[in-house]
Design a protein around this motif. Structure first.
Motif, PDB file in Angstrom:
ATOM      1  N   GLY A   1      67.622 -92.455  24.800  1.00  0.00           N
ATOM      2  CA  GLY A   1      68.352 -92.302  26.059  1.00  0.00           C
ATOM      3  C   GLY A   1      67.994 -91.000  26.758  1.00  0.00           C
ATOM      4  O   GLY A   1      67.727 -90.969  27.968  1.00  0.00           O
ATOM      5  N   THR A   2      67.958 -89.905  25.988  1.00  0.00           N
ATOM      6  CA  THR A   2      67.621 -88.596  26.559  1.00  0.00           C
ATOM      7  C   THR A   2      66.204 -88.589  27.116  1.00  0.00           C
ATOM      8  O   THR A   2      65.946 -88.073  28.218  1.00  0.00           O
ATOM      9  N   SER A   3      65.278 -89.157  26.377  1.00  0.00           N
ATOM     10  CA  SER A   3      63.874 -89.159  26.810  1.00  0.00           C
ATOM     11  C   SER A   3      63.689 -90.015  28.059  1.00  0.00           C
ATOM     12  O   SER A   3      62.937 -89.651  28.973  1.00  0.00           O
ATOM     13  N   LEU A   4      64.383 -91.151  28.098  1.00  0.00           N
ATOM     14  CA  LEU A   4      64.246 -92.025  29.265  1.00  0.00           C
ATOM     15  C   LEU A   4      64.836 -91.367  30.516  1.00  0.00           C
ATOM     16  O   LEU A   4      64.269 -91.466  31.609  1.00  0.00           O
ATOM     17  N   GLU A   5      65.951 -90.678  30.341  1.00  0.00           N
ATOM     18  CA  GLU A   5      66.545 -89.946  31.476  1.00  0.00           C
ATOM     19  C   GLU A   5      65.558 -88.906  32.003  1.00  0.00           C
ATOM     20  O   GLU A   5      65.417 -88.698  33.201  1.00  0.00           O
ATOM     21  N   GLN A   6      64.889 -88.245  31.070  1.00  0.00           N
ATOM     22  CA  GLN A   6      63.895 -87.229  31.451  1.00  0.00           C
ATOM     23  C   GLN A   6      62.767 -87.865  32.260  1.00  0.00           C
ATOM     24  O   GLN A   6      62.340 -87.330  33.289  1.00  0.00           O
ATOM     25  N   LEU A   7      62.309 -89.022  31.807  1.00  0.00           N
ATOM     26  CA  LEU A   7      61.216 -89.694  32.507  1.00  0.00           C
ATOM     27  C   LEU A   7      61.656 -90.201  33.886  1.00  0.00           C
ATOM     28  O   LEU A   7      60.926 -90.067  34.871  1.00  0.00           O
ATOM     29  N   ILE A   8      62.868 -90.750  33.950  1.00  0.00           N
ATOM     30  CA  ILE A   8      63.382 -91.223  35.241  1.00  0.00           C
ATOM     31  C   ILE A   8      63.484 -90.064  36.227  1.00  0.00           C
ATOM     32  O   ILE A   8      63.084 -90.161  37.385  1.00  0.00           O
ATOM     33  N   GLY A   9      64.012 -88.939  35.738  1.00  0.00           N
ATOM     34  CA  GLY A   9      64.130 -87.759  36.603  1.00  0.00           C
ATOM     35  C   GLY A   9      62.780 -87.285  37.098  1.00  0.00           C
ATOM     36  O   GLY A   9      62.606 -86.906  38.261  1.00  0.00           O
ATOM     37  N   GLN A  10      61.802 -87.337  36.193  1.00  0.00           N
ATOM     38  CA  GLN A  10      60.444 -86.886  36.551  1.00  0.00           C
ATOM     39  C   GLN A  10      59.837 -87.754  37.646  1.00  0.00           C
ATOM     40  O   GLN A  10      59.189 -87.253  38.562  1.00  0.00           O
ATOM     41  N   ARG A  11      60.052 -89.063  37.556  1.00  0.00           N
ATOM     42  CA  ARG A  11      59.459 -89.979  38.535  1.00  0.00           C
ATOM     43  C   ARG A  11      60.276 -90.054  39.834  1.00  0.00           C
ATOM     44  O   ARG A  11      59.731 -90.073  40.938  1.00  0.00           O
ATOM     45  N   LYS A  12      61.588 -90.097  39.667  1.00  0.00           N
ATOM     46  CA  LYS A  12      62.459 -90.419  40.798  1.00  0.00           C
ATOM     47  C   LYS A  12      62.459 -89.334  41.868  1.00  0.00           C
ATOM     48  O   LYS A  12      62.565 -89.626  43.056  1.00  0.00           O
ATOM     49  N   PHE A  13      62.376 -88.085  41.434  1.00  0.00           N
ATOM     50  CA  PHE A  13      62.569 -87.003  42.386  1.00  0.00           C
ATOM     51  C   PHE A  13      61.269 -86.414  42.911  1.00  0.00           C
ATOM     52  O   PHE A  13      61.244 -85.325  43.450  1.00  0.00           O
ATOM     53  N   LYS A  14      60.196 -87.157  42.734  1.00  0.00           N
ATOM     54  CA  LYS A  14      58.950 -86.745  43.374  1.00  0.00           C
ATOM     55  C   LYS A  14      58.981 -87.203  44.826  1.00  0.00           C
ATOM     56  O   LYS A  14      59.432 -88.303  45.132  1.00  0.00           O
TER      57      LYS A  14
END
Length: 361
Positions: free
Chosen positions: A233-246
């Motif tokens: 869950g933590t890792s997926l949140e990190q990845l979503i944040g990385q992609r979403k806010f570009k």
């Protein structure tokens, strides 16, 4: 037989503990007795007890000093504190140094034996978690389908899918953990290895992954699954944040992603969801940049890799098909022939013929 060390400066108190304990029934024996903390520490080194029952107020090294030293030198020893003083400071120190319990004098036989049972259970669980295990093929086999699904859901940033996969694993672990202690460790290790692979392929920081799996995680199927859910869950949140806010879609990242996952079930819809753009927009800009659409790009990659692998005669054609992302080998034959104009077997023969005519090549 578990060894117990009694520590009390008053011999009659040691006599009471020795009399009240159900030692044979609990599978324990009194291995030694000490009158103060210094002697107890020496005996701990000589006798290697699993349990120490200690008073707090003693001449010389008292219970606090003893617990401090045991905590530092023998952290695996279970300590039971027995004291005639309902003292907050003593209780606080007992908690700080991980005492299993704090019993007040006069000792209640029922309380003493209950705490001893608790110690035995914790020691057994600890020993079970440290047991070496042989690789269980059945565990790897049952995880293989979950791993494939996990790759797809994680890379498509699908939290519901990731959670569903881990819940499926949890059901299997809960049903099977009772008689196979190594299963939990193997399942956790294999899923953590997969998570590491997913994080690296997505350029994520790996700080959340610890060097060792905490002992308490391997106590049950539920605790193992909860641990995996938290990390995924933590890792997926990190990845979503990385992609979403570009602010802008990086097409090179999309291309690199496809290059790394071409053999998986990569779709335009999945890619668009993973990079937070519409599939229409992604299709349009990808073709403008690379001169072909996403589907053709994936097909080209698969065919090129299949051709390379076919040149290695030791790899069966069925395996080449699977490596290139085709479960149906018949379909692979049709796609390959349409793309190159020859069947995979013919391509292999041609490659072998070239090698014979040019052995140095």
């Amino acid at each position: 037989m578990l060894k117990v060390l009694l520590v009390d400066d008053e011999s009659w108190n040691r006599d009471i503990v020795r009399t009240f304990g159900l030692w044979d029934e609990l599978g324990m024996e009194i291995a030694g007795e000490a009158e103060d903390g210094s002697e107890a520490l020496r005996l701990a080194g000589e006798l290697s007890p699993q349990i120490v029952i200690t008073d707090m107020r003693m001449p010389g090294a008292d219970g606090v000093k003893l617990m401090n030293q045991l905590h530092e030198c023998y952290p695996e020893i279970k300590v039971i504190v027995v004291s005639g003083y309902d003292d907050f400071k003593y209780a606080q120190n007992a908690i700080r140094y991980g005492a299993v319990d704090y019993l007040l004098k006069p000792i209640d036989p029922g309380e003493l034996n209950a705490v001893l049972r608790k110690c035995r259970k914790e020691l057994e669980e600890s020993s079970r978690a440290r047991e070496p295990y042989a690789l269980d093929i059945e565990v790897s086999f049952s995880l293989s389908s979950y791993k494939q699904l996990m790759r797809v859901h994680f890379n498509e940033l699908n939290p519901e899918g990731v959670n569903a996969v881990l819940e499926g694993i949890e059901k299997e672990l809960v049903q099977g953990d009772s008689g196979r202690p190594g299963m939990l460790r193997q399942a956790a290790s294999e899923m953590l290895l997969l998570l590491k692979e997913l994080m690296r392929s997505n350029a994520l920081e790996e700080d959340v992954l610890k060097a060792e799996i905490p002992r308490e995680v391997l106590m049950s199927g539920s605790s193992t699954a909860a641990y995996l859910k938290q990390l995924y869950g933590t890792s997926l949140e990190q990845l979503i944040g990385q992609r979403k806010f570009k602010n802008k879609l990086n097409l090179d990242e999309v291309r690199q992603y496809i290059n790394a996952h071409f053999a998986e079930a990569v779709t335009l819809e999945g890619l668009a969801r993973a990079f937070f753009v519409s599939k229409e927009y992604l299709s349009k800009v990808f073709k403008l940049e690379y001169g072909c659409n996403v589907t053709d790009y994936i097909l080209q990659l698969r065919m090129e890799k299949a051709k390379e692998w076919l040149a290695e005669e030791s790899i069966p054609i069925k395996t080449v098909a699977e490596l290139a992302g085709y479960e149906d080998v018949g379909y692979f034959y049709r796609v390959f022939k349409k793309h190159y104009g020859v069947a995979p077997g013919e391509m292999r023969k041609q490659a072998a013929g070239l090698k014979m005519s040019n052995p140095k090549g």
